[in-house]
Structures are given as C-alpha cells and as structure tokens.
Design a protein around this motif. Structure first.
Motif, PDB file in Angstrom:
ATOM      1  N   ASN A   6       0.827  -1.206   0.000  1.00  0.00           N
ATOM      2  CA  ASN A   6       0.000   0.000   0.000  1.00  0.00           C
ATOM      3  C   ASN A   6       0.853   1.244   0.000  1.00  0.00           C
ATOM      4  O   ASN A   6       1.929   1.275   0.585  1.00  0.00           O
ATOM      5  CB  ASN A   6      -0.899   0.042   1.241  1.00  0.00           C
ATOM      6  N   THR A   7       0.354   2.281  -0.630  1.00  0.00           N
ATOM      7  CA  THR A   7       0.966   3.602  -0.626  1.00  0.00           C
ATOM      8  C   THR A   7      -0.138   4.603  -0.356  1.00  0.00           C
ATOM      9  O   THR A   7      -1.219   4.508  -0.925  1.00  0.00           O
ATOM     10  CB  THR A   7       1.616   3.915  -1.991  1.00  0.00           C
ATOM     11  N   LEU A   8       0.125   5.573   0.488  1.00  0.00           N
ATOM     12  CA  LEU A   8      -0.845   6.620   0.774  1.00  0.00           C
ATOM     13  C   LEU A   8      -0.758   7.686  -0.311  1.00  0.00           C
ATOM     14  O   LEU A   8       0.318   8.168  -0.629  1.00  0.00           O
ATOM     15  CB  LEU A   8      -0.570   7.258   2.141  1.00  0.00           C
ATOM     16  N   LEU A   9      -1.881   8.033  -0.884  1.00  0.00           N
ATOM     17  CA  LEU A   9      -1.952   9.088  -1.884  1.00  0.00           C
ATOM     18  C   LEU A   9      -3.087  10.018  -1.492  1.00  0.00           C
ATOM     19  O   LEU A   9      -4.237   9.604  -1.387  1.00  0.00           O
ATOM     20  CB  LEU A   9      -2.199   8.501  -3.277  1.00  0.00           C
ATOM     21  N   ALA A  10      -2.756  11.279  -1.241  1.00  0.00           N
ATOM     22  CA  ALA A  10      -3.764  12.267  -0.869  1.00  0.00           C
ATOM     23  C   ALA A  10      -3.810  13.341  -1.942  1.00  0.00           C
ATOM     24  O   ALA A  10      -2.782  13.723  -2.496  1.00  0.00           O
ATOM     25  CB  ALA A  10      -3.417  12.896   0.478  1.00  0.00           C
ATOM     26  N   ILE A  11      -5.003  13.801  -2.268  1.00  0.00           N
ATOM     27  CA  ILE A  11      -5.174  14.827  -3.290  1.00  0.00           C
ATOM     28  C   ILE A  11      -6.191  15.843  -2.789  1.00  0.00           C
ATOM     29  O   ILE A  11      -7.172  15.489  -2.133  1.00  0.00           O
ATOM     30  CB  ILE A  11      -5.605  14.207  -4.634  1.00  0.00           C
ATOM     31  N   SER A  12      -5.929  17.100  -3.101  1.00  0.00           N
ATOM     32  CA  SER A  12      -6.817  18.169  -2.682  1.00  0.00           C
ATOM     33  C   SER A  12      -6.784  19.266  -3.744  1.00  0.00           C
ATOM     34  O   SER A  12      -5.774  19.439  -4.420  1.00  0.00           O
ATOM     35  CB  SER A  12      -6.350  18.724  -1.336  1.00  0.00           C
ATOM     36  N   ALA A  25      -4.483   2.709  -7.255  1.00  0.00           N
ATOM     37  CA  ALA A  25      -3.681   3.811  -7.778  1.00  0.00           C
ATOM     38  C   ALA A  25      -2.228   3.565  -7.406  1.00  0.00           C
ATOM     39  O   ALA A  25      -1.928   2.813  -6.489  1.00  0.00           O
ATOM     40  CB  ALA A  25      -4.165   5.135  -7.194  1.00  0.00           C
ATOM     41  N   GLY A  26      -1.336   4.203  -8.122  1.00  0.00           N
ATOM     42  CA  GLY A  26       0.085   4.058  -7.855  1.00  0.00           C
ATOM     43  C   GLY A  26       0.825   5.341  -8.133  1.00  0.00           C
ATOM     44  O   GLY A  26       0.264   6.317  -8.663  1.00  0.00           O
ATOM     45  N   ILE A  27       2.115   5.350  -7.814  1.00  0.00           N
ATOM     46  CA  ILE A  27       2.948   6.537  -7.988  1.00  0.00           C
ATOM     47  C   ILE A  27       2.975   6.988  -9.442  1.00  0.00           C
ATOM     48  O   ILE A  27       3.083   8.180  -9.725  1.00  0.00           O
ATOM     49  CB  ILE A  27       4.368   6.297  -7.422  1.00  0.00           C
ATOM     50  N   VAL A  28       2.837   6.055 -10.393  1.00  0.00           N
ATOM     51  CA  VAL A  28       2.858   6.419 -11.817  1.00  0.00           C
ATOM     52  C   VAL A  28       1.631   7.221 -12.221  1.00  0.00           C
ATOM     53  O   VAL A  28       1.614   7.815 -13.297  1.00  0.00           O
ATOM     54  CB  VAL A  28       3.004   5.186 -12.732  1.00  0.00           C
ATOM     55  N   ARG A  79      -2.380  -9.096  -8.061  1.00  0.00           N
ATOM     56  CA  ARG A  79      -2.414  -7.825  -8.771  1.00  0.00           C
ATOM     57  C   ARG A  79      -3.862  -7.422  -8.988  1.00  0.00           C
ATOM     58  O   ARG A  79      -4.750  -8.266  -8.997  1.00  0.00           O
ATOM     59  CB  ARG A  79      -1.733  -7.963 -10.141  1.00  0.00           C
ATOM     60  N   LEU A  80      -4.079  -6.142  -9.136  1.00  0.00           N
ATOM     61  CA  LEU A  80      -5.405  -5.620  -9.439  1.00  0.00           C
ATOM     62  C   LEU A  80      -5.367  -5.021 -10.836  1.00  0.00           C
ATOM     63  O   LEU A  80      -4.503  -4.198 -11.140  1.00  0.00           O
ATOM     64  CB  LEU A  80      -5.816  -4.538  -8.439  1.00  0.00           C
ATOM     65  N   ARG A  81      -6.287  -5.422 -11.703  1.00  0.00           N
ATOM     66  CA  ARG A  81      -6.421  -4.834 -13.043  1.00  0.00           C
ATOM     67  C   ARG A  81      -7.570  -3.845 -12.950  1.00  0.00           C
ATOM     68  O   ARG A  81      -8.686  -4.203 -12.581  1.00  0.00           O
ATOM     69  CB  ARG A  81      -6.721  -5.916 -14.065  1.00  0.00           C
ATOM     70  N   LEU A  88       0.186  -3.766  -8.274  1.00  0.00           N
ATOM     71  CA  LEU A  88       0.510  -4.828  -7.323  1.00  0.00           C
ATOM     72  C   LEU A  88      -0.325  -4.627  -6.076  1.00  0.00           C
ATOM     73  O   LEU A  88      -0.475  -3.523  -5.581  1.00  0.00           O
ATOM     74  CB  LEU A  88       1.995  -4.808  -6.973  1.00  0.00           C
ATOM     75  N   SER A  89      -0.855  -5.728  -5.547  1.00  0.00           N
ATOM     76  CA  SER A  89      -1.722  -5.661  -4.383  1.00  0.00           C
ATOM     77  C   SER A  89      -1.067  -6.274  -3.152  1.00  0.00           C
ATOM     78  O   SER A  89      -1.007  -5.673  -2.095  1.00  0.00           O
ATOM     79  CB  SER A  89      -3.038  -6.353  -4.691  1.00  0.00           C
ATOM     80  N   GLU A  90      -0.602  -7.508  -3.300  1.00  0.00           N
ATOM     81  CA  GLU A  90       0.062  -8.172  -2.182  1.00  0.00           C
ATOM     82  C   GLU A  90       0.942  -9.278  -2.720  1.00  0.00           C
ATOM     83  O   GLU A  90       0.765  -9.751  -3.843  1.00  0.00           O
ATOM     84  CB  GLU A  90      -0.945  -8.718  -1.161  1.00  0.00           C
TER      85      GLU A  90
END
Length: 94
Positions: A6-12, A25-28, A79-81, A88-90
């Motif tokens: 997991n990665t935390l992604l915050a948007i405002s 979602a991912g860093i890309v 993986r999640l499509r 990648l999920s786990e």
C-alpha cells in the motif's frame, strides 16, 4: 506470509470530492493526474488520470493471482487490473 503493498496518496484542490479516491492507484498516476488538474490531460507514460478524485464512478477491480513453488517454497503475487492498468496488491511466501 502475504504482505499488502500500500501507498498513501492524498489529493486536494478545486473540484476534488473528499473521500472519492477509493480505487487502485500508484505513484505512476501522480504526474498524469496533476497535468489533468492543470488542464493538460495528454497521455503520460504508464500512469492514468485519477479522475475518480473529481467524482468519476469507480469500477470493480479484477483480481489476478499467480503462484509459484519449488520444493517446499511457495510464493503468491496478487495484482489488481483496473481501467486497463495493473497494480501490485500483495505478495509473499505462503
């Protein structure tokens, strides 16, 4: 032992719906999303625009699981499509 990736992604910002970004979602995906928010939704590398942040309907993700073993060692990768992209999920030893 399987471990969640997991990665935390915050948007405002203007038009962003609080709590709406509940999808893979991912860093890309960060650069395409920022460019779209600035008015340039052109394709950018491997990522996608996280338009769910602006209220677009989220879809169910397809779960893909691979396992491999050799001797007493077994490993699983999940993986999640989602919307044509794979996240990648786990993964780990099982």
């Amino acid at each position: 032992e399987l471990r969640h990736l997991n990665t935390l992604l915050a948007i405002s910002g203007p038009g962003v719906v609080p709590g709406a970004l509940d999808c893979p979602a991912g860093i890309v995906d960060v650069a395409p999303t920022i460019l779209a928010a600035l008015g340039d939704p052109a394709p950018f590398g491997q990522g996608r625009v996280l338009d769910e942040a602006w209220g677009a309907a989220a879809e169910p993700a397809e779960i893909l699981t691979d396992e491999a073993s050799h001797g007493g060692f077994r490993q699983r990768l999940s993986r999640l499509r989602y919307r044509g992209k794979t996240y990648l999920s786990e993964g780990g030893r099982i």
